[in-house]
Enzyme design. Structure first.
Site, mmCIF file in Angstrom:
data_model
loop_
_atom_site.group_PDB
_atom_site.id
_atom_site.type_symbol
_atom_site.label_atom_id
_atom_site.label_comp_id
_atom_site.label_asym_id
_atom_site.label_seq_id
_atom_site.Cartn_x
_atom_site.Cartn_y
_atom_site.Cartn_z
ATOM 1 N N GLU A 233 -14.189 -69.770 -48.439
ATOM 2 C CA GLU A 233 -13.361 -69.692 -49.642
ATOM 3 C C GLU A 233 -12.736 -71.059 -49.932
ATOM 4 O O GLU A 233 -12.275 -71.748 -49.032
ATOM 5 C CB GLU A 233 -12.253 -68.656 -49.422
ATOM 6 C CG GLU A 233 -11.262 -68.545 -50.564
ATOM 7 C CD GLU A 233 -10.080 -67.644 -50.224
ATOM 8 O OE1 GLU A 233 -9.352 -67.272 -51.157
ATOM 9 O OE2 GLU A 233 -9.880 -67.324 -49.025
ATOM 10 N N LYS A 288 -12.849 -63.159 -58.259
ATOM 11 C CA LYS A 288 -12.207 -62.249 -57.315
ATOM 12 C C LYS A 288 -11.637 -61.036 -58.048
ATOM 13 O O LYS A 288 -10.951 -61.174 -59.067
ATOM 14 C CB LYS A 288 -11.101 -62.992 -56.563
ATOM 15 C CG LYS A 288 -10.550 -62.248 -55.351
ATOM 16 C CD LYS A 288 -9.601 -63.129 -54.549
ATOM 17 C CE LYS A 288 -9.136 -62.443 -53.279
ATOM 18 N NZ LYS A 288 -8.235 -63.300 -52.480
ATOM 19 N N CYS A 340 -12.152 -63.158 -49.255
ATOM 20 C CA CYS A 340 -11.019 -62.976 -48.352
ATOM 21 C C CYS A 340 -10.439 -61.571 -48.393
ATOM 22 O O CYS A 340 -11.085 -60.619 -47.972
ATOM 23 C CB CYS A 340 -9.950 -64.042 -48.635
ATOM 24 S SG CYS A 340 -8.814 -64.295 -47.226
#
Length: 402
Positions: A233, A288, A340
């Site tokens: 990330e 995301k 994540c």
């Protein structure tokens, strides 16, 4: 005084049993039998300990699980908030378990504890009660948690001797009899683990060495004949859509190997945490979907969001979420993309998901047990959903989760 001490020690003991599996995993001491005994004991204590011990247990569970949560505030320029955030989480989980305080009846506490397994304070879902059993002989499905709690509460309900084996039968029903089948993706995949310190990562001095490292890892993966290389990330610490020359160079490199890496995207004056997938000279972007509460967005009413973001996060907690999950098709194989925190959320496993590429930056919380909890959660979701996860992380945590 002895009673007060006993109440305190019972609360501490409950928190220790409830948290031990994390530290066993952290120090490579995991044992399925011990984890099973500790997990069952933790739940049993919650059903039978005195009311005030519940408060002590909740407070110390918040501490043992999430003492590290305030570490990231150092990098927001408000390091003085770190101990305050730690204490805040201690009180949040004291309140989380508070419903058990209002009854002494084990079967009602069992119902309440099962109900709490569905609760996510402030959208923070990392305390999953079933997680106690992810490396044990007990399964991690809701029905197995319910059977375990029922087995522990049943002695208080059944006085008839002919039912004396009922708790044992219920526990047998809660045993892990297997999870959905997981398979390896039919590609040779290299997962790159970096170790870039968070206080260095976004500095001008780090920029060119980081770019050089990224291309070095890509070239190395090419020489080793990998089909796909995955980097963590935000491994590229910039808005990549504002760097056309760098984007073109990655497109050129992708003629010999597929590349997935994390970076940022600026679009319509809004910021996104994203993954780029480069293949055959082209690229696609995954935004995301599930943002980190109090890290990438503020889960509070609008009137409080701007004040808290500007005061405590230097304006950095203002990311925008995607509307749906994104899949990358790489050399004909479909991968769900996860960045994540969202890899530990059930929303990312909806639909047809067989393989997942997850990327993380765990340096926000170094050094701590955060990567260990993340890894246990990835196992939890991978096993429940029959998904093989390919995880590339900065600091710690890279690996194939099966």
């Amino acid at each position: 005084m002895n009673k007060i001490l006993q109440t305190f020690l019972l609360g501490i003991l409950t928190a220790v049993f409830f948290s031990a599996f994390i530290y066993f995993d952290e120090y490579h001491l995991t044992n399925k039998l011990i984890n099973t005994l500790f997990g069952v004991s933790a739940l049993a204590l919650f059903l039978y300990i005195p009311k005030k011990s519940i408060l002590v247990a909740g407070f110390f569970i918040g501490l043992f699980w999430f003492y590290w949560i305030g570490y990231s505030f150092v990098y927001q320029g408000v390091g003085y908030m770190s101990p305050i955030i730690t204490l805040l989480f201690c009180f949040i989980y004291l309140l989380f378990f508070l419903p058990l305080y209002f009854t002494n009846k084990p079967y009602i506490r069992a119902i309440l504890l099962f109900g709490l397994s569905f609760v996510e304070p402030f959208d923070w879902n990392w305390l999953q009660i079933e997680l106690l059993f992810v490396e044990s002989y007990i399964g991690v499905y809701k029905y197995q948690l319910a059977l375990t709690l029922l087995a522990l509460a049943s002695p208080s309900l059944v006085a008839n001797k002919k039912y004396k084996y009922l708790p044992l039968l219920l526990l047998i029903g809660a045993i892990n009899y297997g999870y959905p089948k997981q398979e390896d993706a039919p590609l040779k995949i290299k997962l790159v683990q970096t170790d870039i310190k968070q206080d260095y990562k976004w500095t001008r001095a780090a920029f060119y060495p980081t770019i050089k490292m990224v291309f070095k890892e890509i070239h190395k993966a090419k020489k080793e004949h990998y089909d796909l290389v995955v980097l963590p990330e935000s491994v590229l610490p910039l808005y990549l859509n504002q760097a056309p020359k760098l984007t073109q160079k990655l497109q050129d490199e992708s003629m010999g190997i597929s590349i997935v890496l994390g970076t940022l995207l600026k679009q319509n004056n809004q910021s996104y945490n994203v993954s780029y997938c480069f293949e055959d000279g082209k690229y696609s972007i995954a935004k995301k979907l599930v943002l980190v509460p109090f890290g990438e967005y503020i889960p509070l009413p609008k009137f409080a969001q701007k004040f808290i973001n500007e005061t405590f996060f230097s304006g950095g907690s203002d990311f925008v979420r995607a509307k749906h999950p994104t899949d990358f098709t790489i050399k004909g194989v479909k991968f769900r993309n996860a960045i994540c925190y969202e890899a530990t959320c059930q929303e990312l496993y909806k639909g047809d998901v067989k393989y997942m590429i997850a990327i993380s930056n765990n340096a926000w919380f170094a050094p701590s047990i955060e990567p260990t909890i993340q890894n246990l959660l990835l196992k939890y979701y991978a096993r429940k959903n029959g998904v093989t996860i390919y995880h590339a992380a900065n600091y710690k945590g890279s690996g194939i989760i099966k």
